[in-house]
Design a protein around this motif. Structure first.
Motif, PDB file in Angstrom:
ATOM      1  N   GLY A  33      80.556  10.158 -21.399  1.00  0.00           N
ATOM      2  CA  GLY A  33      80.166   8.941 -21.304  1.00  0.00           C
ATOM      3  C   GLY A  33      78.409   9.025 -21.522  1.00  0.00           C
ATOM      4  O   GLY A  33      77.836   9.787 -20.694  1.00  0.00           O
ATOM      5  N   LEU A  34      77.985   8.324 -22.460  1.00  0.00           N
ATOM      6  CA  LEU A  34      76.587   8.347 -22.897  1.00  0.00           C
ATOM      7  C   LEU A  34      76.100   7.106 -22.210  1.00  0.00           C
ATOM      8  O   LEU A  34      76.217   5.829 -22.721  1.00  0.00           O
ATOM      9  CB  LEU A  34      76.431   8.225 -24.273  1.00  0.00           C
ATOM     10  CG  LEU A  34      74.995   8.509 -25.031  1.00  0.00           C
ATOM     11  CD1 LEU A  34      74.386   9.821 -24.332  1.00  0.00           C
ATOM     12  CD2 LEU A  34      74.821   8.396 -26.364  1.00  0.00           C
ATOM     13  N   ILE A  35      75.091   7.202 -21.330  1.00  0.00           N
ATOM     14  CA  ILE A  35      74.777   5.957 -20.433  1.00  0.00           C
ATOM     15  C   ILE A  35      73.186   5.896 -20.588  1.00  0.00           C
ATOM     16  O   ILE A  35      72.417   6.876 -20.883  1.00  0.00           O
ATOM     17  CB  ILE A  35      75.145   5.867 -18.950  1.00  0.00           C
ATOM     18  CG1 ILE A  35      74.889   7.152 -18.324  1.00  0.00           C
ATOM     19  CG2 ILE A  35      76.820   6.030 -18.993  1.00  0.00           C
ATOM     20  CD1 ILE A  35      74.837   7.126 -16.718  1.00  0.00           C
ATOM     21  N   GLY A  36      72.561   4.734 -20.379  1.00  0.00           N
ATOM     22  CA  GLY A  36      71.324   4.424 -20.125  1.00  0.00           C
ATOM     23  C   GLY A  36      70.973   2.958 -20.280  1.00  0.00           C
ATOM     24  O   GLY A  36      71.738   2.214 -20.744  1.00  0.00           O
ATOM     25  N   GLY A  41      68.046   4.144 -26.524  1.00  0.00           N
ATOM     26  CA  GLY A  41      68.224   4.757 -27.591  1.00  0.00           C
ATOM     27  C   GLY A  41      69.660   5.391 -27.853  1.00  0.00           C
ATOM     28  O   GLY A  41      70.053   6.386 -28.708  1.00  0.00           O
ATOM     29  N   LYS A  42      70.623   4.789 -26.843  1.00  0.00           N
ATOM     30  CA  LYS A  42      72.209   5.240 -27.285  1.00  0.00           C
ATOM     31  C   LYS A  42      72.565   5.129 -28.602  1.00  0.00           C
ATOM     32  O   LYS A  42      73.326   5.963 -29.211  1.00  0.00           O
ATOM     33  CB  LYS A  42      72.987   4.531 -26.235  1.00  0.00           C
ATOM     34  CG  LYS A  42      72.667   4.640 -24.757  1.00  0.00           C
ATOM     35  CD  LYS A  42      73.351   4.297 -23.758  1.00  0.00           C
ATOM     36  CE  LYS A  42      73.470   2.580 -23.897  1.00  0.00           C
ATOM     37  NZ  LYS A  42      71.894   2.042 -23.462  1.00  0.00           N
ATOM     38  N   MET A 232      70.603   8.915 -20.582  1.00  0.00           N
ATOM     39  CA  MET A 232      69.282   8.639 -21.452  1.00  0.00           C
ATOM     40  C   MET A 232      68.274   7.957 -20.608  1.00  0.00           C
ATOM     41  O   MET A 232      68.554   6.965 -20.388  1.00  0.00           O
ATOM     42  CB  MET A 232      69.609   8.032 -22.677  1.00  0.00           C
ATOM     43  CG  MET A 232      70.234   8.809 -23.738  1.00  0.00           C
ATOM     44  SD  MET A 232      70.151   7.979 -25.401  1.00  0.00           S
ATOM     45  CE  MET A 232      70.672   9.287 -26.356  1.00  0.00           C
ATOM     46  N   GLU A 233      67.137   8.576 -20.489  1.00  0.00           N
ATOM     47  CA  GLU A 233      66.064   7.925 -19.596  1.00  0.00           C
ATOM     48  C   GLU A 233      64.682   8.754 -19.991  1.00  0.00           C
ATOM     49  O   GLU A 233      64.591   9.794 -19.984  1.00  0.00           O
ATOM     50  CB  GLU A 233      66.307   8.123 -18.174  1.00  0.00           C
ATOM     51  CG  GLU A 233      65.356   7.108 -17.174  1.00  0.00           C
ATOM     52  CD  GLU A 233      65.714   7.175 -15.988  1.00  0.00           C
ATOM     53  OE1 GLU A 233      65.804   6.237 -15.307  1.00  0.00           O
ATOM     54  OE2 GLU A 233      66.048   8.380 -15.251  1.00  0.00           O
ATOM     55  N   ASN A 234      63.688   7.652 -20.203  1.00  0.00           N
ATOM     56  CA  ASN A 234      62.346   8.217 -20.543  1.00  0.00           C
ATOM     57  C   ASN A 234      62.358   9.405 -21.442  1.00  0.00           C
ATOM     58  O   ASN A 234      61.783  10.552 -21.286  1.00  0.00           O
ATOM     59  CB  ASN A 234      61.906   8.789 -19.388  1.00  0.00           C
ATOM     60  CG  ASN A 234      61.516   7.862 -18.243  1.00  0.00           C
ATOM     61  OD1 ASN A 234      60.912   6.626 -18.613  1.00  0.00           O
ATOM     62  ND2 ASN A 234      62.023   7.927 -16.908  1.00  0.00           N
ATOM     63  N   GLN A 235      63.030   9.348 -22.772  1.00  0.00           N
ATOM     64  CA  GLN A 235      62.945   9.926 -23.670  1.00  0.00           C
ATOM     65  C   GLN A 235      63.736  11.244 -23.763  1.00  0.00           C
ATOM     66  O   GLN A 235      63.412  12.162 -24.716  1.00  0.00           O
ATOM     67  CB  GLN A 235      61.556  10.351 -24.254  1.00  0.00           C
ATOM     68  CG  GLN A 235      60.755   8.950 -24.771  1.00  0.00           C
ATOM     69  CD  GLN A 235      59.197   9.330 -24.795  1.00  0.00           C
ATOM     70  OE1 GLN A 235      58.834  10.318 -25.192  1.00  0.00           O
ATOM     71  NE2 GLN A 235      58.580   8.281 -24.212  1.00  0.00           N
ATOM     72  N   ASP A 305      58.643   9.351 -12.845  1.00  0.00           N
ATOM     73  CA  ASP A 305      59.046   8.738 -14.052  1.00  0.00           C
ATOM     74  C   ASP A 305      58.471   7.202 -13.733  1.00  0.00           C
ATOM     75  O   ASP A 305      58.645   6.556 -12.632  1.00  0.00           O
ATOM     76  CB  ASP A 305      60.531   8.729 -14.320  1.00  0.00           C
ATOM     77  CG  ASP A 305      60.832  10.154 -14.669  1.00  0.00           C
ATOM     78  OD1 ASP A 305      60.022  11.046 -15.171  1.00  0.00           O
ATOM     79  OD2 ASP A 305      62.000  10.378 -14.429  1.00  0.00           O
ATOM     80  N   ALA A 306      58.024   6.750 -14.914  1.00  0.00           N
ATOM     81  CA  ALA A 306      57.578   5.369 -14.698  1.00  0.00           C
ATOM     82  C   ALA A 306      58.860   4.488 -14.668  1.00  0.00           C
ATOM     83  O   ALA A 306      59.773   4.483 -15.161  1.00  0.00           O
ATOM     84  CB  ALA A 306      56.911   5.034 -16.304  1.00  0.00           C
ATOM     85  N   GLU A 307      58.609   3.544 -13.727  1.00  0.00           N
ATOM     86  CA  GLU A 307      59.616   2.517 -13.314  1.00  0.00           C
ATOM     87  C   GLU A 307      59.731   1.624 -14.652  1.00  0.00           C
ATOM     88  O   GLU A 307      58.781   0.880 -14.929  1.00  0.00           O
ATOM     89  CB  GLU A 307      59.341   1.807 -12.265  1.00  0.00           C
ATOM     90  CG  GLU A 307      59.720   2.533 -10.964  1.00  0.00           C
ATOM     91  CD  GLU A 307      61.058   2.466 -10.600  1.00  0.00           C
ATOM     92  OE1 GLU A 307      61.939   1.894 -10.714  1.00  0.00           O
ATOM     93  OE2 GLU A 307      61.556   3.894 -10.130  1.00  0.00           O
TER      94      GLU A 307
END
Length: 518
Positions: A33-36, A41-42, A232-235, A305-307
């Motif tokens: 499962g690819l999530i974000g 950028g999914k 996926m989060e923050n690049q 990480d930036a919110e």
């Protein structure tokens, strides 16, 4: 065995970075499962690994002779083919083999004994391959998958050009499942499926022997079929073994640990800085102060990480409408042929109604007929007084060339630039999103731009056609809250009962009215 290896991938659009030195491996049998959140950028990642997009840096390597099947959000079909024709193309390699075999049979009457023996051996291998790959049961396979996804209801001989966007997506999904590739790549496959067919797809994927990568914001569906999560989060792209619930548990624990370590380090930094400030000028303690300063200089500072901005939807209420919002008299909806029996429906002020039923039976057609966008086959619709309707369409016919800023400004010319930026930010869009063209945004980000228009107009009747398609979980939750608190009336189509249950006052089952046979 690694089927796909991605190394040191970096990519961006303009000054907006999407990935920074990302690596990824897909092993045989993994159900990923690819999530974000929207915009992480999914879909871009999917386009890069399938070769539709060149990354700025890094490598993508597939193992040799790997068959990849990709269903994306923007697939198209050629006009002039029936649904059955499209589904049969899943077996094109077998049809080509049969043609070649028949050509060899035709050649046998013109050759000598030695070449004849060679041809008989070659055609025998082909015949075995056709039999072993189910060539002689293709039509049965086509009908089995078509029935599972509800395509039988449309008629397999129907031209794909006559189908809606959602129906075409179902045809492409059916074709992909018939191909049985070594790797399935599915981008939001449940967006156009009703509940019955989501259950069918879930069971299919649970029994799928090969690997697949699934992008989905339908959390119950995702959670039921995957055994590995990539977030996926923050690049960055991080791996979490287990299902979505296990990911949530580990992710929250890691966040809490990071916050705890950050607070502890910040306290240490403050103490060191205080010591240095108080002692650096004192000859007796200056060496200790320098030692503390060196420790500060060498410290690997933890950064949180930036919110990401959370969406906040609040629908503005127009004046109170009349008691009846609309009434239909013997309304028959459809295009070339009727999709319903004569309908005598009415909606009163304060009602919140969900339309349920299988795809293709005319739910969207009913909405558009009520709104006067298409003419009914027969009968009439009478709208009530003082209606201010906000309509969220499932599919937009045209692609905007505007930036998000220009898109909102064109409709709300009295807004200042700061007010436009603020309105878009409230929908969960960042500065870089706001200044980007609408056409380069993800499906979820585009939906947020459209919702921005909706919440900044005064309405007393919301007509929402699959508003949760492409939205991430935070946006779905916020939209559900906003609809619940909205004091006006709502007419809603959604394939997610968990979204509208507890929100609507009534559910109209359109299968009770349809002329379609189930």
């Amino acid at each position: 065995m690694s089927l796909l290896t991605v190394k040191n991938l970096s990519h961006g659009f303009g000054d907006r970075a999407i990935f920074d030195d990302v690596s990824f491996r897909l092993l045989q049998g993994e159900h990923i499962g690819l999530i974000g959140a929207n915009g992480e950028g999914k879909s871009t990642f999917m386009n890069i690994i399938t070769g539709k997009l060149e990354p700025d840096a890094g490598t993508v390597e597939w193992s040799k002779r790997t068959r990849v099947g990709y269903l994306d959000q923007h697939s198209v079909l050629e006009q002039g083919m029936s649904i059955r024709d499209v589904l049969r193309t899943a077996f094109q390699y077998l049809y080509d083999m049969e043609t070649e075999m028949n050509e060899l049979f035709a050649k046998m009457g013109e050759v000598g004994p030695d070449e004849l023996e060679s041809l008989l051996e070659e055609t025998g291998v082909m015949q075995d391959a056709l039999t072993n790959n189910g060539f002689y049961t293709i039509d049965a396979k086509v009908e089995e998958i078509a029935n599972g996804l509800g395509l039988i209801d449309y008629g397999l001989d129907r031209d794909v050009h006559d189908l809606s966007g959602g129906q075409r997506t179902k045809v492409l999904l059916a074709k992909l499942l018939l191909e049985k590739p070594d790797i399935l790549i599915l981008d939001e496959p449940t967006n156009y499926l009703d509940v019955e067919h989501i259950v069918w797809l879930k069971n299919y994927l649970l029994n799928y022997d090969h690997a697949f990568i699934l992008v989905s914001h339908d959390i119950p569906f995702l959670n039921s079929v995957v055994n590995l999560i990539y977030h996926m989060e923050n690049q960055q792209l991080n791996r979490y073994p287990g299902d979505y619930e296990e990911f949530q548990r580990v992710y929250e624990m890691k966040k809490q640990q990071q916050v705890s370590a950050y607070k502890k380090q910040q306290k240490e930094i403050a103490n060191l800085k205080d010591f240095v400030a108080r002692n650096k000028a004192n000859a007796a303690t200056s060496r200790m102060a320098m030692s503390r300063q060196k420790k500060l200089d060498k410290m690997d500072v933890i950064e949180l990480d930036a919110e990401k901005p959370k969406p906040h939807f609040n629908f503005q209420l127009a004046r109170t409408p009349g008691k009846y919002l609309f009434e239909t008299t013997d309304l028959v909806i459809g295009y070339d042929e009727p999709l319903s029996r004569p309908l005598n429906l009415s909606m009163e002020r304060g009602q919140k109604i969900a339309l349920s039923g299988a795809n293709g039976i005319g739910k969207t057609t009913l909405l558009r007929s009520i709104l006067g966008e298409i003419k009914p086959v027969s009968g009439s619709v009478e709208l009530g007084e003082h209606l201010h309707i906000g309509y969220f369409e499932q599919e937009l016919k045209t692609s905007s060339q505007h930036t998000c800023l220009e898109e909102i400004w064109e409709e709300f010319r009295h807004f200042t630039q700061q007010e436009v930026r603020s309105a878009l930010a409230k929908c969960g869009l960042t500065r870089k999103h706001i200044e980007s063209k609408v056409q380069v945004l993800s499906g979820g980000e585009k939906a947020k731009v459209r919702l921005c228009k909706l919440i900044n107009n005064e309405t007393n009747l919301l007509v929402l056609d699959e508003p949760t398609n492409h939205l991430d979980q935070d946006a779905k939750n916020e939209l559900k809250r906003a609809i619940t608190e909205y004091k006006g009336s709502v007419l809603l189509i959604s394939h997610e009962p968990e979204f509208y249950e507890g929100v609507v006052t009534d559910v109209w089952n359109c299968e009770d009215w349809t002329t379609k046979v189930f």
